[in-house]
Design an enzyme around this catalytic site. Structure first.
Site, PDB file in Angstrom:
ATOM      1  N   GLU A   1      -5.029  15.155  -2.473  1.00  0.00           N
ATOM      2  CA  GLU A   1      -3.722  14.722  -1.942  1.00  0.00           C
ATOM      3  C   GLU A   1      -3.121  15.821  -1.060  1.00  0.00           C
ATOM      4  O   GLU A   1      -2.418  15.533  -0.091  1.00  0.00           O
ATOM      5  CB  GLU A   1      -2.761  14.345  -3.080  1.00  0.00           C
ATOM      6  CG  GLU A   1      -3.262  13.221  -4.007  1.00  0.00           C
ATOM      7  CD  GLU A   1      -3.158  11.817  -3.421  1.00  0.00           C
ATOM      8  OE1 GLU A   1      -2.779  11.666  -2.243  1.00  0.00           O
ATOM      9  OE2 GLU A   1      -3.488  10.846  -4.155  1.00  0.00           O
TER      10      GLU A   1
ATOM     11  N   LYS B   1       6.211  15.214   1.672  1.00  0.00           N
ATOM     12  CA  LYS B   1       6.465  13.933   1.010  1.00  0.00           C
ATOM     13  C   LYS B   1       7.962  13.616   1.019  1.00  0.00           C
ATOM     14  O   LYS B   1       8.365  12.478   1.270  1.00  0.00           O
ATOM     15  CB  LYS B   1       5.911  13.922  -0.414  1.00  0.00           C
ATOM     16  CG  LYS B   1       6.158  12.570  -1.087  1.00  0.00           C
ATOM     17  CD  LYS B   1       5.081  12.070  -1.962  1.00  0.00           C
ATOM     18  CE  LYS B   1       5.383  10.631  -2.375  1.00  0.00           C
ATOM     19  NZ  LYS B   1       4.516  10.119  -3.413  1.00  0.00           N
TER      20      LYS B   1
ATOM     21  N   ARG C   1       6.224   5.315   5.462  1.00  0.00           N
ATOM     22  CA  ARG C   1       5.700   5.808   4.186  1.00  0.00           C
ATOM     23  C   ARG C   1       4.252   5.399   3.954  1.00  0.00           C
ATOM     24  O   ARG C   1       3.515   6.075   3.229  1.00  0.00           O
ATOM     25  CB  ARG C   1       6.597   5.335   3.033  1.00  0.00           C
ATOM     26  CG  ARG C   1       6.156   5.913   1.703  1.00  0.00           C
ATOM     27  CD  ARG C   1       7.172   5.727   0.596  1.00  0.00           C
ATOM     28  NE  ARG C   1       6.633   6.243  -0.652  1.00  0.00           N
ATOM     29  CZ  ARG C   1       7.321   6.438  -1.753  1.00  0.00           C
ATOM     30  NH1 ARG C   1       8.603   6.171  -1.780  1.00  0.00           N
ATOM     31  NH2 ARG C   1       6.735   6.899  -2.842  1.00  0.00           N
TER      32      ARG C   1
ATOM     33  N   ASN D   1      -0.711   6.790   2.360  1.00  0.00           N
ATOM     34  CA  ASN D   1      -1.851   6.137   1.713  1.00  0.00           C
ATOM     35  C   ASN D   1      -3.172   6.379   2.441  1.00  0.00           C
ATOM     36  O   ASN D   1      -4.126   5.618   2.257  1.00  0.00           O
ATOM     37  CB  ASN D   1      -1.589   4.637   1.595  1.00  0.00           C
ATOM     38  CG  ASN D   1      -0.448   4.363   0.646  1.00  0.00           C
ATOM     39  OD1 ASN D   1      -0.367   4.960  -0.421  1.00  0.00           O
ATOM     40  ND2 ASN D   1       0.459   3.496   1.044  1.00  0.00           N
TER      41      ASN D   1
ATOM     42  N   HIS E   1      -8.469   9.096  -9.642  1.00  0.00           N
ATOM     43  CA  HIS E   1      -7.729   8.612  -8.471  1.00  0.00           C
ATOM     44  C   HIS E   1      -7.923   9.564  -7.284  1.00  0.00           C
ATOM     45  O   HIS E   1      -8.262   9.135  -6.176  1.00  0.00           O
ATOM     46  CB  HIS E   1      -6.243   8.484  -8.823  1.00  0.00           C
ATOM     47  CG  HIS E   1      -5.365   8.128  -7.668  1.00  0.00           C
ATOM     48  ND1 HIS E   1      -5.327   6.867  -7.129  1.00  0.00           N
ATOM     49  CD2 HIS E   1      -4.523   8.879  -6.917  1.00  0.00           C
ATOM     50  CE1 HIS E   1      -4.494   6.855  -6.108  1.00  0.00           C
ATOM     51  NE2 HIS E   1      -3.992   8.067  -5.952  1.00  0.00           N
TER      52      HIS E   1
END
Ligand code: NAD
Ligand code: GLY
Length: 358
Positions: free
Chosen positions: A182, A224, A238, A242, A262
């Protein structure tokens, strides 16, 4: 200690980042609505950190619920354990739920807080790298359904996020890598300089150097917070958060929740999104090697599971929340540091990408 603000009007809140913050909890909490607090955690985190948290909160009417550990327990059925505990212990509308754990606990606790008596406050104490840089920030909460990941949920912002970097020292290596996926994402979609910093500092991050982790967590949270501050409900911008997720969710769903982490699925998905962006002529060829190399150094998979073919990806990607008018919507890269959301890509390139990355 660092502090990042998520600016959302009356729902604004701080993210506190530093090592040793669990011991300082009372000074970091905003004024809570009432005296009741329910800590939600799991069987792995409770023996490590629950006592410390409960000691710090000794002034409150304190209860806890300890859930089974794992993505496969992120379900409506398990959520009911939180509601039952709240009702048994007579928690009222001024109670505050505290999520002590990774993204699974954070998402479930947030959803329980959104629904319990039509909405109570909650606090995020993320203890995985992934939850410190992503899931604890921005108010997306929810659970999985057998037919799709995170399909049942609500937007519900926490009152505060307290990210204690010291908790990352007990995290398994594989989970650290999942968080690094991430972090790499933020460089790819928003900040080329940060991506370059990651290329320089990945080895320090893997070695859990606290200063390097502090910088990576802070910069990720700043990005973020900026994106969520502009588009809380994901009406447009936003969705760029993803990157790699539509491919990744297909991998998670196909493999059964919990087998691929994940972050690992997102890592492989980002390699696929990079590959498709290159094949679409949007991104220079050199990015293929840069993304792959950085992912490998972060300990991430760079290919999807060998047993998944194009038909499986297509079927599972068609239930993604981003699907619009039956068209798969993907986050692609226009250049390093800039992402676009699009349904407009060549099906031949899409097929070739899946073949190249499996
Ligand atoms: P996780 O919550 O399953 O935690 C990973 C594992 O590490 C678990 O076994 C957990 O018990 C253990 N653990 C947690 N903290 C630990 C510590 N300090 N020391 C030792 N072990 C520890 O996984 P995750 O990667 O944190 O989160 C993944 C979840 O987050 C997924 O369900 C995903 O859908 C969700 N998510 C949500 C958002 C959002 O915006 N809400 C964003 C990204 C991901
Ligand atoms: N992790 C994606 C989002 O919060 O929007």
């Amino acid at each position: 200690m660092d502090q990042v603000r998520v600016e959302l009007g009356e729902r604004s809140y701080s993210i506190h980042i530093g090592a040793g913050l669990l011991a300082k909890l009372p000074s970091l909490l905003p004024a809570l609505s009432g005296k009741q607090v329910m800590v939600v955690t799991n069987t792995t985190i409770a023996p490590l950190y629950l006592e410390q948290v409960e000691e710090a909160l000794s002034g409150f009417q304190l209860d806890h619920v300890i859930l089974p550990d794992g993505e496969q327990y992120k379900t409506l059925g398990v959520l009911d354990q939180i509601f039952s505990r709240l009702l048994e212990r007579r928690h009222n509308r001024t109670t505050t739920l505290i999520a002590l754990g990774g993204g699974v606990i954070g998402d479930m606790t947030g959803f329980a807080a959104a629904a319990y008596q039509r909405g109570v406050d909650f606090v995020q104490i993320p203890t995985t790298l992934l939850s410190q840089v992503d899931s604890s920030v921005g108010g997306k909460t929810g659970v999985n359904h057998p037919l799709g990941k995170n399909m049942i949920g609500a937007f519900h912002q926490p009152r505060v996020v307290i990210a204690d970097l010291a908790t990352l020292l007990t995290l398994p290596d594989r989970e650290l890598s999942a968080g690094l996926a991430e972090i790499i994402k933020y460089g790819l979609i928003w900040d080329a300089e940060f991506f370059e910093w990651l290329e320089h500092c990945m080895d320090r991050l893997v070695a859990r150097d606290i200063d390097a982790l502090a910088h990576a967590v802070r910069r990720s949270c700043e990005i973020k917070a900026e994106v969520v501050g502009k588009d809380e409900r994901e009406s447009s911008l936003r969705a760029i958060l993803n990157l790699g997720h539509t491919f990744g969710h297909a991998i998670e769903t196909a493999q059964g929740y919990g087998r691929w982490l994940h972050g690992e699925a997102v890592g492989a998905g980002m390699v696929m999104a990079t590959e498709l962006s290159i094949r679409e002529g949007m991104l220079p060829e050199s990015m293929r090697e840069r993304v792959t190399d950085l992912s490998i150094r972060a300990g991430l998979p760079v290919k999807g599971p060998a047993d998944m073919d194009e038909a499986i990806y297509r079927k599972l990607m068609a239930v993604d929340k981003k699907v619009l008018d039956d068209k798969i919507r993907l986050v692609l890269l226009e250049k390093l540091g800039k992402a676009v959301v699009t349904t407009n890509f060549d099906p031949t390139n899409f097929s070739a990408t899946l073949r190249a990355c499996t």
